[in-house]
Design an enzyme around this catalytic site. Sequence first.
Site, PDB file in Angstrom:
ATOM      1  N   PHE A 131       0.720  -1.112  -0.023  1.00  0.00           N
ATOM      2  CA  PHE A 131       0.033   0.080  -0.101  1.00  0.00           C
ATOM      3  C   PHE A 131       0.933   1.245   0.029  1.00  0.00           C
ATOM      4  O   PHE A 131       1.960   1.152   0.195  1.00  0.00           O
ATOM      5  CB  PHE A 131      -0.864  -0.103   1.240  1.00  0.00           C
ATOM      6  CG  PHE A 131      -2.459  -0.006   1.064  1.00  0.00           C
ATOM      7  CD1 PHE A 131      -2.901  -0.964   0.170  1.00  0.00           C
ATOM      8  CD2 PHE A 131      -3.237   0.841   1.372  1.00  0.00           C
ATOM      9  CE1 PHE A 131      -4.206  -1.128   0.112  1.00  0.00           C
ATOM     10  CE2 PHE A 131      -4.585   0.783   1.422  1.00  0.00           C
ATOM     11  CZ  PHE A 131      -5.016  -0.346   0.587  1.00  0.00           C
TER      12      PHE A 131
ATOM     13  N   GLN B 255      -8.142  14.544   4.323  1.00  0.00           N
ATOM     14  CA  GLN B 255      -7.647  13.683   3.022  1.00  0.00           C
ATOM     15  C   GLN B 255      -8.580  13.744   1.848  1.00  0.00           C
ATOM     16  O   GLN B 255      -9.605  13.388   1.898  1.00  0.00           O
ATOM     17  CB  GLN B 255      -7.450  12.433   3.408  1.00  0.00           C
ATOM     18  CG  GLN B 255      -6.676  11.538   2.568  1.00  0.00           C
ATOM     19  CD  GLN B 255      -6.044  10.416   3.186  1.00  0.00           C
ATOM     20  OE1 GLN B 255      -6.763   9.266   3.280  1.00  0.00           O
ATOM     21  NE2 GLN B 255      -4.637  10.551   3.354  1.00  0.00           N
TER      22      GLN B 255
ATOM     23  N   HIS C  87      -8.860  11.587  -1.413  1.00  0.00           N
ATOM     24  CA  HIS C  87      -8.148  10.293  -2.160  1.00  0.00           C
ATOM     25  C   HIS C  87      -7.861  10.455  -3.450  1.00  0.00           C
ATOM     26  O   HIS C  87      -8.547  10.990  -4.043  1.00  0.00           O
ATOM     27  CB  HIS C  87      -9.165   9.094  -1.770  1.00  0.00           C
ATOM     28  CG  HIS C  87      -8.527   7.793  -1.868  1.00  0.00           C
ATOM     29  ND1 HIS C  87      -8.169   7.169  -3.151  1.00  0.00           N
ATOM     30  CD2 HIS C  87      -8.290   6.800  -0.890  1.00  0.00           C
ATOM     31  CE1 HIS C  87      -7.822   5.967  -2.773  1.00  0.00           C
ATOM     32  NE2 HIS C  87      -7.934   5.678  -1.696  1.00  0.00           N
TER      33      HIS C  87
ATOM     34  N   LEU D 170     -15.161   5.550  -4.188  1.00  0.00           N
ATOM     35  CA  LEU D 170     -13.856   5.143  -3.966  1.00  0.00           C
ATOM     36  C   LEU D 170     -13.187   3.996  -4.673  1.00  0.00           C
ATOM     37  O   LEU D 170     -13.720   2.947  -4.947  1.00  0.00           O
ATOM     38  CB  LEU D 170     -13.549   4.823  -2.313  1.00  0.00           C
ATOM     39  CG  LEU D 170     -12.279   4.303  -2.070  1.00  0.00           C
ATOM     40  CD1 LEU D 170     -11.228   5.334  -2.007  1.00  0.00           C
ATOM     41  CD2 LEU D 170     -12.295   3.622  -0.508  1.00  0.00           C
TER      42      LEU D 170
ATOM     43  N   GLU E  38      -6.900   1.838  -2.954  1.00  0.00           N
ATOM     44  CA  GLU E  38      -5.422   2.143  -3.085  1.00  0.00           C
ATOM     45  C   GLU E  38      -4.743   0.910  -3.169  1.00  0.00           C
ATOM     46  O   GLU E  38      -3.804   0.454  -3.927  1.00  0.00           O
ATOM     47  CB  GLU E  38      -4.619   2.639  -1.770  1.00  0.00           C
ATOM     48  CG  GLU E  38      -3.225   3.245  -2.114  1.00  0.00           C
ATOM     49  CD  GLU E  38      -2.784   3.923  -0.920  1.00  0.00           C
ATOM     50  OE1 GLU E  38      -3.557   4.942  -0.506  1.00  0.00           O
ATOM     51  OE2 GLU E  38      -1.974   3.645  -0.212  1.00  0.00           O
TER      52      GLU E  38
ATOM     53  N   ARG F  51      -0.806   9.467   0.014  1.00  0.00           N
ATOM     54  CA  ARG F  51      -2.031   9.966  -0.598  1.00  0.00           C
ATOM     55  C   ARG F  51      -2.048  11.346  -0.907  1.00  0.00           C
ATOM     56  O   ARG F  51      -2.557  11.734  -2.064  1.00  0.00           O
ATOM     57  CB  ARG F  51      -3.469   9.635   0.148  1.00  0.00           C
ATOM     58  CG  ARG F  51      -3.668   8.003   0.041  1.00  0.00           C
ATOM     59  CD  ARG F  51      -5.103   7.924   0.878  1.00  0.00           C
ATOM     60  NE  ARG F  51      -5.080   6.428   0.858  1.00  0.00           N
ATOM     61  CZ  ARG F  51      -6.225   5.928   1.430  1.00  0.00           C
ATOM     62  NH1 ARG F  51      -6.711   6.451   2.470  1.00  0.00           N
ATOM     63  NH2 ARG F  51      -6.178   4.433   1.306  1.00  0.00           N
TER      64      ARG F  51
ATOM     65  N   HIS G 222     -12.105  12.213   1.325  1.00  0.00           N
ATOM     66  CA  HIS G 222     -12.144  10.922   1.845  1.00  0.00           C
ATOM     67  C   HIS G 222     -12.177  10.734   3.320  1.00  0.00           C
ATOM     68  O   HIS G 222     -12.932  10.057   3.908  1.00  0.00           O
ATOM     69  CB  HIS G 222     -10.756  10.561   1.354  1.00  0.00           C
ATOM     70  CG  HIS G 222     -10.954   8.780   1.588  1.00  0.00           C
ATOM     71  ND1 HIS G 222     -11.785   7.935   1.300  1.00  0.00           N
ATOM     72  CD2 HIS G 222      -9.961   8.064   1.998  1.00  0.00           C
ATOM     73  CE1 HIS G 222     -11.779   6.703   1.588  1.00  0.00           C
ATOM     74  NE2 HIS G 222     -10.553   6.772   2.100  1.00  0.00           N
TER      75      HIS G 222
ATOM     76  N   ARG H  81      -3.130  10.674   6.630  1.00  0.00           N
ATOM     77  CA  ARG H  81      -3.284   9.206   6.927  1.00  0.00           C
ATOM     78  C   ARG H  81      -2.802   8.388   5.871  1.00  0.00           C
ATOM     79  O   ARG H  81      -2.967   8.538   4.661  1.00  0.00           O
ATOM     80  CB  ARG H  81      -4.813   8.897   7.276  1.00  0.00           C
ATOM     81  CG  ARG H  81      -5.039   7.359   7.607  1.00  0.00           C
ATOM     82  CD  ARG H  81      -6.371   7.077   7.986  1.00  0.00           C
ATOM     83  NE  ARG H  81      -7.351   7.257   6.897  1.00  0.00           N
ATOM     84  CZ  ARG H  81      -7.514   6.200   5.998  1.00  0.00           C
ATOM     85  NH1 ARG H  81      -6.715   5.330   6.051  1.00  0.00           N
ATOM     86  NH2 ARG H  81      -8.464   6.605   5.023  1.00  0.00           N
TER      87      ARG H  81
END
Lengths: 590, 233
Positions: A119, A240, A242, A252, A255, A286, A353, A398
């Site tokens: 990730f 955040q 995304h 979404l 990732e 991100r 996000h 994050r």
Amino acid sequence: MTIPVRKFDTLVIGAGGGGLRAALQLAQAEANVAVVSKVFPTRSHTVAAQGGMNAALANVSPDNWHWHMYDTVKGGDFLGDQDAIEYMCRAAPRLVVELEHIGVPFSRLDNGKIYQRPFGGQSQNFGGEQAARTCAAADRTGHAILHALYQQNIRAKTHFFDEYFAIDLIRDNDGCILGALVLEIETGEPLIIQAKTTLIATGGAGQLFRTNTNARINTGDGMAMALRAGIPLQDMEFFQFHPTGIAGKGMLISEAVRGEGGYLVNGDGERFMERYAPNARDLASRDVVSRAVATEIHEGRGCGPNKDYILLKVDHLGADVIRKRLPGIRDMVMTFLHIDPINQPIPIFPTAHYTMGGIPTNRFGQVVVPQQQGAEDIVPGLYAVGECACVSVHGANRLGGNSLLDIVVFGRAAGNHIIEYLKENRYGRTVVAQHSIDTALAHLARWDQRSQGVSNETVDGLRNELKAVMDHYCGVFRTEDVLRTGLDKVLKIEQRLQNVYLKDHSKIFNTARIEAFELENLVDLALATVASALARKESRGAHMRMDYPQRDDVKWLKHSLFFKGGQLDYKPVRMKPLTVEGFSPKPRVY
Amino acid sequence: MRFSIYRYNPEADAAPTMQTMELADADITPDMMLLDALRLLKAQDESFTFRHSCGEGVCGSDAVNINGRNGLACITPVVDLAQPITIRPLPGMPVIRDLVVDLSQFYHQYRAIKPYLVVHDPEPEVEYLQTPQQRDKLDGLYECVLCGCCSTACPSFWWNPDKFRGPAALLQAYRFIADSRDQATAERLDALEGPYRLFRCHTVMNCVDVCPKGLNPTKAIGQIKKIMLKHLI
């Protein structure tokens, strides 16, 4: 009016992963626990988490919690509290195993162990090779975890108040929180749930933005409730975006798609992430990828007839990998875009996000506020975990896979701390202050008011306006002028909200009334977000100020605290971990 | 675009009615989902009541009956539907208001099958091992979102909602029987004995037809019956 009262040891508000993990801990310790949720528990937004949960199990690549800690500190652009981060990363492997033991259907490796995928922002050996740290149940990890936690709570006989909406916290004369006034949605009847301890686990506020990956229920109710109770919100400027929401729609695209080998291309067919993050490329953190995507589009290198999106290429992964590892994504892309990612790239755009900020807590989930004694005085009996809280493990940005981890780690930690608190406060405070109930009831009655004249304002119209303002004036790239305009606009919306009246005054399942309460909450959180963003004159993590493009550790290595009414305060970042040496800020490159 | 929508507010209405509601053609986009349309209708009339949340088919809140067929509004494209688009609450459940039904019985049946992993052995400090092939057996089972489309489309569930567990709960019963980690198969099978709980399934297969996640409860019920038979002989 006499309001019925129910009494419990603990009131948990919110039945997502954080609330349910805490409730499970409490129910197993035979505490008397009530979980209030405005939706049936498995409808909570944890269900939508896709990619997975980070833990240094080292099932796929060499790994240890200390590397995970480094990545999390760096991912958060050094704003995270390092004691909490060490605690979370150390606990992670044990908690994943615990989830597996309660039935979460993790995907498996050939040797029978839990499958892990790479990730964003993950490294071996403090910034070296890419790590594969994200434990996954295909691309439905949140669904798998939420359902397993709900199932275990059924087993533990947790008391659920499904489809009850929390209006406001109630307290005694000393200011200690003693539960909440809630509204039973089906009947429209109020109920006081009195408890020795209250845990807020109401999730984030993605509905602040027009284009977002979040469920409609993510209106930040718990955060707004805390604000109204005089508790500040921490680091709200860090929201955040995304990098890969479905362009124009917002759903979404995990990732995990890039973790499995997908990559981004611009209108020239270029793998542009190589320019922005030469090492990590598409798996940079991100905030970095979102800015890169936005920049490509802004500079005219987008894809499509209007050059207004970027393509996420996956067709090279092969049908087997996509079917096996990304089945939910494939379904969603086929449903919403009518294309099959096995053959075609996915159009994406950065999309709101995750709320990094929230109710300030320590690593036990206790809510902490600046008072006489210091910056972090404990509010007795009040806890918060998950996206509504700011513990702060995510700092200014994050990492993917750290939110599912956050909710189970701190859900459990808060549960444990509450158990101790209950032992020490067996005959705790029992007298709720009448003024506190009156204030909450006055709030409840607000939407019973009927229009005196002709007002064209509606909840729906004002909410749409608010979300458009947040998209335009508090997005990926920010400046003083833009934020100042945004703040004015949100303040005007706050004013106009006073003139909104409902037409539907039915008691039975009145969703118009619930949406009105939610809009009030969103307006409060919009103010917190824009005002905190306007004040922070630096760029850090997800907060990008074009007029202050550098991170400024001298002036701004500190947490923001926004109070209802608009005043801001600051407190230091906890740079000292529990046992290891702290990571000092350094330039952040991927 | 024309809609015919079931409206009922027990506080105000003596009986349910079908109300005609309309959206201007300009409001309709080619890729619009039914949920988007319902929300536009609610913007016209805030008293119109339905549940919804994630908007992408994973939370299971917005199950309704669409032109006679159960489905999730958020993943049902509106342009494919014959007009007037007739929207009713899920069949066979008590209506609370408009499209909102009381799912207590549905949830009760879910809880009744003990939908949680049961392991009697002491817990190891690491994960239970499970081969990819063993794990594959859970695919098509664990993805259930508890929307209720299947059970409320099932004639056996309409007749005996108190006794027949219904396709959704039975799918979950099999999800745990099929899990190589679970150690309560015998108890689970025992609990499904008798003429009703499992055996009221007459393989009408409405459940399979309507499941918005493409799951197959009838097959799972068949598997349970097969395993029961094996345990008998």
